[in-house]
Design an enzyme around this catalytic site. Structure first.
Site, PDB file in Angstrom:
ATOM      1  N   ARG A 115       0.811  -1.220   0.000  1.00  0.00           N
ATOM      2  CA  ARG A 115       0.000   0.000   0.000  1.00  0.00           C
ATOM      3  C   ARG A 115       0.848   1.275   0.000  1.00  0.00           C
ATOM      4  O   ARG A 115       0.347   2.361  -0.283  1.00  0.00           O
ATOM      5  CB  ARG A 115      -0.940   0.007   1.211  1.00  0.00           C
ATOM      6  CG  ARG A 115      -2.193  -0.839   0.995  1.00  0.00           C
ATOM      7  CD  ARG A 115      -3.113  -0.773   2.180  1.00  0.00           C
ATOM      8  NE  ARG A 115      -2.669  -1.636   3.273  1.00  0.00           N
ATOM      9  CZ  ARG A 115      -3.233  -1.694   4.470  1.00  0.00           C
ATOM     10  NH1 ARG A 115      -4.273  -0.911   4.740  1.00  0.00           N
ATOM     11  NH2 ARG A 115      -2.776  -2.518   5.395  1.00  0.00           N
TER      12      ARG A 115
ATOM     13  N   ASN B 106      43.105  36.097   7.144  1.00  0.00           N
ATOM     14  CA  ASN B 106      42.040  36.775   6.404  1.00  0.00           C
ATOM     15  C   ASN B 106      42.083  36.322   4.952  1.00  0.00           C
ATOM     16  O   ASN B 106      43.099  36.477   4.276  1.00  0.00           O
ATOM     17  CB  ASN B 106      42.206  38.297   6.463  1.00  0.00           C
ATOM     18  CG  ASN B 106      41.032  39.015   5.822  1.00  0.00           C
ATOM     19  OD1 ASN B 106      40.029  39.298   6.467  1.00  0.00           O
ATOM     20  ND2 ASN B 106      41.149  39.311   4.530  1.00  0.00           N
TER      21      ASN B 106
END
Length: 459
Positions: free
Chosen positions: A16, A377
């Site tokens: 199902r 950075n």
């Protein structure tokens, strides 16, 4: 001390569901249904847990692994027949056996434990887990006698008008005296329309022998939900999500919109965490105190330290420190490690990379297969060029280095401590510590070229 065993019924195909995925493997809140059941049962300190498999046996075993032992039901001949497959392992053992279905993902440890304790205290040979249903239509009714013992279970189609009015229903989860269970199974008949051996027939057999059959009623009807189709699957998902979110909120987590926040069952979250709408947190994620997640963030299998913010971003299988700022629109891919106070900004992708404390890649960069030191950075548009079409290579950026915007770091390459890479450079050789590296073509200006170019266009 009473020995405890469990048998999980997971052999049905589940037609199902209309799916190529085996029914009990359909996920609820990110975890397969059968795994939910097995996880809750294993919290009871069992001496043995056996999963009965049939269709999709290998995939179920791959999912559960060492969490269970396995027996195979070659033919699907009913629930009684399924339990019988564990006969060789359990039949001669003293103790208590729980039987649960692999498609009941909402069962909880506490309910199962309470059922076992009730079973032992009442000295029953079988105990049925029941629930109160406002609308019991379709369920088997539990009919009790004057002393509270179970007299029988009546299916909907066989129930009288008075019996149909009974609101105590059979959930399909049971607790048995182990020896009595397997002895009774030998007497279960398949003389019925389906030609199958039904486990509930054991209840009648024990009662006919004069044995005590009791019932323990859970306080939460949702635990009775068995998932047989996609509609029930969606309902289970909604109920599980609500249960999980409410538990976190009671433990000090602010979920701004609980209806639109999805948290997996194995997630751990500290206090004073705020989760905004549209966020998904799953896997074995651990979020420590004071973290902010979302809106619209997806976090899977990560450890996130205190005070971190993950805003409109995706993070997977990574270690993220405290005070980290991620996003918006960042992607932290697997095997990354971000130290404390790192910033990964908008449209930055990090893959299999380590960032030391306080380092930043604020926008529009790809940092993959890299070891980034502390205080670094990384400028906008930087790429670690890690793949030559065959192999991946490592980029190392040492502490306090500064990488200018639009730089390409062609791995394998090292940028030394405190070094500078000029904007627009393509670096394919190591940069010494404290050096400035410039790797770009010299600028050439051609005076008056623009006017001449425009004039040629008009002609």
């Amino acid at each position: 001390m009473t020995q405890k065993y469990a048998v999980v019924l997971a052999a049905g195909q589940g037609t199902r569901m209309k799916s190529k995925l085996y029914k009990v493997l359909h996920p609820v809140c990110g975890k397969p249904m059968v795994q939910h059941v097995v996880d809750q049962l294993n919290k009871l300190d069992l001496d043995e847990l056996i999963t009965v498999v049939g269709f999709g046996a290998e995939t179920v075993q791959d999912q559960l692994g060492k969490d269970s032992h396995y027996v195979v039901q070659e033919e699907q001949l009913g629930t009684g027949h399924a339990v019988q497959q564990a006969d060789n392992i359990l039949a001669d053992k003293e103790g208590v056996t729980i039987v649960a279905c692999g498609d009941t993902p909402l069962l909880t440890e506490s309910t199962l434990q309470n059922m076992v304790e009730h079973h032992i205290q009442t000295e029953a040979k079988a105990t049925i887990l029941t629930a109160h249903a406002e609308d019991p239509t379709g369920y088997g009714r539990v009919i009790r006698g004057g002393n509270g013992e179970v007299e029988r279970i009546v299916e909907q189609k066989d129930a009288s008008k008075d019996e149909q009015a009974v609101q105590e229903i059979n959930t399909g989860t049971y607790c048995f005296d182990n020896k009595f269970l397997f002895e009774a199974l030998q007497n279960v008949s398949n003389d019925n329309v389906q030609g199958e051996y039904y486990l509930p027939d054991v209840i009648q057999i024990l009662q006919n022998q004069g044995e005590t059959v009791s019932a323990y009623q859970t306080t939460d009807f949702s635990e009775s939900l068995g998932v047989n189709d996609r509609v029930a699957l969606s309902k289970a998902e909604k109920l599980m999500k609500k249960r999980i979110n409410e538990a976190h909120m009671r433990n000090g987590v602010s979920i701004i919109d609980s209806d639109n926040t999805y948290i997996g069952p194995d997630v751990s979250i500290g206090q004073d965490v705020t989760i905004y709408p549209g966020s998904i947190v799953d896997g074995k994620t651990l979020i420590e105190n004071d973290v902010t997640v979302g809106p619209h963030s997806t976090i899977t299998d990560c450890h996130i330290g205190p005070g971190t913010v993950v805003k409109q971003s995706v993070a997977t299988n990574s270690l993220i420190g405290s005070g980290v700022q991620i996003g918006p629109f960042a992607h932290i891919r697997p095997d990354s490690s971000l130290g404390n106070d790192v910033k990964i900004g908008n449209f930055v992708e990090v893959k299999k990379a380590t960032f030391g404390e306080g380092s930043k890649a604020s926008h529009l960069s790809y940092i993959g297969d890299a070891d980034v030191g502390s205080g670094v950075n990384i400028g906008c548009g930087t790429i670690t060029v890690n793949y030559d079409g065959h192999n991946k290579y490592m980029t190392t950026i040492e502490d306090d280095a500064f990488i200018g915007c639009n730089s390409n770091l062609v791995a394998p390459v090292t940028v030394g401590k405190g070094a500078y890479v000029a904007a627009g450079s393509t670096i394919n050789k190591d940069v010494p510590a404290e050096a400035l590296s410039i790797a770009r073509s010299r600028q050439t200006n051609k005076e008056g070229y623009a006017s001449k170019f425009q004039s040629n266009k008009k002609d």
